[in-house]
Design an enzyme around this catalytic site. Structure first.
Site, PDB file in Angstrom:
ATOM      1  N   HIS A 167       0.804  -1.222   0.000  1.00 21.23           N
ATOM      2  CA  HIS A 167       0.000   0.000   0.000  1.00 21.23           C
ATOM      3  C   HIS A 167       0.837   1.272   0.000  1.00 21.23           C
ATOM      4  O   HIS A 167       0.358   2.331   0.395  1.00 21.23           O
ATOM      5  CB  HIS A 167      -0.960  -0.019   1.193  1.00 21.23           C
ATOM      6  CG  HIS A 167      -1.949  -1.126   1.106  1.00 21.23           C
ATOM      7  ND1 HIS A 167      -2.605  -1.641   2.209  1.00 21.23           N
ATOM      8  CD2 HIS A 167      -2.408  -1.841   0.042  1.00 21.23           C
ATOM      9  CE1 HIS A 167      -3.417  -2.623   1.824  1.00 21.23           C
ATOM     10  NE2 HIS A 167      -3.303  -2.761   0.518  1.00 21.23           N
ATOM     11  N   GLY A 198      -1.377  -9.832  12.408  1.00 19.07           N
ATOM     12  CA  GLY A 198      -1.887  -8.513  12.735  1.00 19.07           C
ATOM     13  C   GLY A 198      -2.763  -7.880  11.675  1.00 19.07           C
ATOM     14  O   GLY A 198      -2.692  -6.680  11.448  1.00 19.07           O
TER      15      GLY A 198
END
Length: 230
Positions: free
Chosen positions: A105, A170
């Site tokens: 990202h 996570g």
């Protein structure tokens, strides 16, 4: 030859270092609707707000440090050929010592041209109006916003397909296409999922071991499990 460990990491691993996420509560990211600061529309509507938002994130990043989960991933390079595919835009994996990090990202410490997506610069300070590429075009944060293509996805799929072990650490597995990477692990590849609130992953063809705890605690357990399989 070391076995290949591929790890997909998300916001939960950075949260323990003090970096806030927007998916923990009401869709707000540091008080902003995420679409105001992480979409092409947000940039068009209010570029000053977007630049200020990422300037503050950049300043915050300088004040935090890698946590135990980041450090354990770096330590695992002693035993495995470790490749990290991260949804995070911070540099905590690199600062912890990990050698192979692919950012799906984008990266907070980089800026890119608004006209040429492959014109990318290292950028550690504030980004402002008047910061231009070599053709005079405004620079923007080097972040893959909602609604934009993920340029690194094909490379991430290729890395996942070569994994001897694949772990998710996570992440809520709610953001696609990153969440779909698990489907590209070869049949028979052991899968591990470390998250305090793990999502259900339907229709998996491989064995999956869920470790429902924080990234730091989960990485301690995962390290033991991986070393036991060598």
């Amino acid at each position: 030859m070391k076995k290949k460990l591929v790890v997909l990491t998300g916001a939960g691993i950075s949260a323990e270092s003090g970096i806030k996420t927007f998916r923990d509560s009401d869709g707000l990211w540091e008080g902003h609707d995420v679409m105001e600061v992480a979409s092409p529309e947000g940039w068009r509507n209010n570029p000053a707000l977007v630049m200020d938002f990422y300037n503050k994130r950049r300043q915050q990043l300088k004040k935090v440090v890698p946590n135990a989960a980041h450090l354990i991933l770096a330590e695992l390079e002693q035993h495995f050929d470790v490749h990290i595919i991260t949804q995070n835009v911070d540099d905590l994996h690199e600062r912890a010592g990990s050698s192979n990090v692919l950012h799906l990202h984008g990266e907070l410490l980089k800026a890119r041209s608004t006209k040429r997506e492959n014109y990318i610069l290292d950028w550690t300070d504030d980004l402002n109006f008047g910061d231009l590429d070599d053709n005079g075009h405004q620079l923007r944060p080097h972040i893959v916003w909602f609604g934009e293509a993920v340029p690194a996805l094909e490379e991430a799929i290729s890395i996942t397909n070569e994994a001897d072990f694949f772990a998710v650490v996570g992440t809520s597995l709610q953001v696609y296409p990153a969440a779909g990477l698990v489907d590209f692990a070869k049949p028979g590849t052991p899968l591990f999922y470390v998250d305090l609130n793990p999502a259900r992953i339907p229709n998996l063809r491989n064995e999956l071991e869920v470790i429902p705890t924080t990234a730091s605690e989960g990485m301690k357990l995962l390290k033991e499990k991986l070393l036991a399989r060598l």
